[in-house]
Design a protein around this motif. Sequence first.
Motif, PDB file in Angstrom:
ATOM      1  N   LEU A  51     -37.347  62.431  78.530  1.00  0.00           N
ATOM      2  CA  LEU A  51     -38.296  61.828  79.472  1.00  0.00           C
ATOM      3  C   LEU A  51     -39.717  61.917  78.931  1.00  0.00           C
ATOM      4  N   LEU A  52     -40.092  63.079  78.421  1.00  0.00           N
ATOM      5  CA  LEU A  52     -41.414  63.240  77.820  1.00  0.00           C
ATOM      6  C   LEU A  52     -41.556  62.321  76.612  1.00  0.00           C
ATOM      7  N   HIS A  92     -44.873  65.240  86.483  1.00  0.00           N
ATOM      8  CA  HIS A  92     -43.648  64.441  86.429  1.00  0.00           C
ATOM      9  C   HIS A  92     -42.432  65.322  86.672  1.00  0.00           C
ATOM     10  N   SER A 116     -40.542  60.358  87.023  1.00  0.00           N
ATOM     11  CA  SER A 116     -40.267  60.459  85.598  1.00  0.00           C
ATOM     12  C   SER A 116     -39.814  59.112  85.086  1.00  0.00           C
ATOM     13  N   TRP A 130     -53.899  60.290  75.102  1.00  0.00           N
ATOM     14  CA  TRP A 130     -52.998  60.860  76.098  1.00  0.00           C
ATOM     15  C   TRP A 130     -52.310  62.135  75.626  1.00  0.00           C
ATOM     16  N   GLY A 149     -49.133  64.914  76.688  1.00  0.00           N
ATOM     17  CA  GLY A 149     -47.947  65.197  77.493  1.00  0.00           C
ATOM     18  C   GLY A 149     -47.367  66.536  77.088  1.00  0.00           C
ATOM     19  N   TRP A 161     -42.036  58.721  77.729  1.00  0.00           N
ATOM     20  CA  TRP A 161     -43.395  58.495  78.234  1.00  0.00           C
ATOM     21  C   TRP A 161     -44.373  58.361  77.064  1.00  0.00           C
ATOM     22  N   THR A 203     -51.253  64.105  85.823  1.00  0.00           N
ATOM     23  CA  THR A 203     -50.090  63.683  86.605  1.00  0.00           C
ATOM     24  C   THR A 203     -48.902  64.594  86.329  1.00  0.00           C
ATOM     25  N   GLU A 218     -44.362  69.426  78.102  1.00  0.00           N
ATOM     26  CA  GLU A 218     -43.216  69.868  78.899  1.00  0.00           C
ATOM     27  C   GLU A 218     -43.452  71.308  79.323  1.00  0.00           C
ATOM     28  N   GLU A 254     -44.128  55.059  75.199  1.00  0.00           N
ATOM     29  CA  GLU A 254     -44.789  53.956  75.908  1.00  0.00           C
ATOM     30  C   GLU A 254     -46.305  53.988  75.691  1.00  0.00           C
ATOM     31  N   GLN A 255     -46.892  55.187  75.713  1.00  0.00           N
ATOM     32  CA  GLN A 255     -48.341  55.284  75.473  1.00  0.00           C
ATOM     33  C   GLN A 255     -48.680  54.864  74.038  1.00  0.00           C
ATOM     34  N   THR A 284     -48.833  65.115  82.313  1.00  0.00           N
ATOM     35  CA  THR A 284     -49.577  64.243  81.415  1.00  0.00           C
ATOM     36  C   THR A 284     -51.026  64.140  81.869  1.00  0.00           C
TER      37      THR A 284
END
Length: 319
Positions: free
Chosen positions: A111-112, A287, A319, A258, A260, A115, A285, A262, A118-119, A298
């Motif tokens: 999931l991380l 998640h 998420s 950005w 992120g 994300w 944010t 965990e 995508e960034q 994030t």
Amino acid sequence: MTTLPQHPPEGTKRVRPSVAVARATRILATAGVESARAEAELLAGHVLGVSRGRLALAEGFDDDQLATFDALVARRADREPLQHLTGEAAFRHLELAVGPGVFVPRPETELLAGWGIEQARRAGSGGNAPLVVDLCSGSGAIALAAAQEVPGARVVAVERSPAALRWLRRNAADRATAGDRPIEVVEADVTAPDLLDDLVGRVDVLLCNPPYVPADTVVPPEVAGHDPAEAVFGGVDGLAVIRPVAARAAVLLRPGGWLGIEHDDTHGADVPALLVADGRFTAVTAHRDLAGRPRFTTASRRSDGRRPDLGPAWQTGSS
């Protein structure tokens, strides 16, 4: 000309996969292994050289294969990680080599990684090559997923452990041979104050799956006996690595870049609060994972130099 059917010699009768898997499932379930049936099927497929979905079509175990399968089942019943037995771990679209000395990547971390990917895609949408940094890289799961799925990105993976570095370099070489863009591997301590000094203010996306389990936490036997402790436990409160990583990320990220991270499911409030209190981040944010547990946080590097409005301190994102 009539050809008589050839009968296999005595002792070569094959055991159907369903029979062997049923027996292994009982053994693993008795040993407390979750998803015993699925893991028995994965081990069977590994020995027979077929995918789990094609087990029903497999010819079956010969004597040597059955002995190998039974030995692997016994080791799994002793709570040796499945991935150590097969020698690989699935992560997004990758199969990574893993074994003693390196943390086995978990599905939750996908999931991380997703994300972050995508960034990175957004950062590279204008034709620039995005710069992605993966701290505490371990097997290279996050870094190699980013390199594969954002082929225009420059990806830097940082790891300290000599044992983990061997697996990271092996996986990086394998993926480069397979045609993915090569990543850069850096041997360094992510808590060092001068970490990646040459990249200060240039990083588009910084991702980290650090050791974050609080020191007194009881963990499953697979973790306690096989994952490196330095990749699991993050000090008394689990934040011993996250604190310096967050501080260094604020220096390495470009304005608007950005971050992120965990974290443990007990850190659902702590990590967002830490980033807000730093003052150099916005859009903080939290998640959750697919089970609804707090899993990663994030944030974006501020570009205006102002401290954020502390009410509300952070957002909750899906998420």
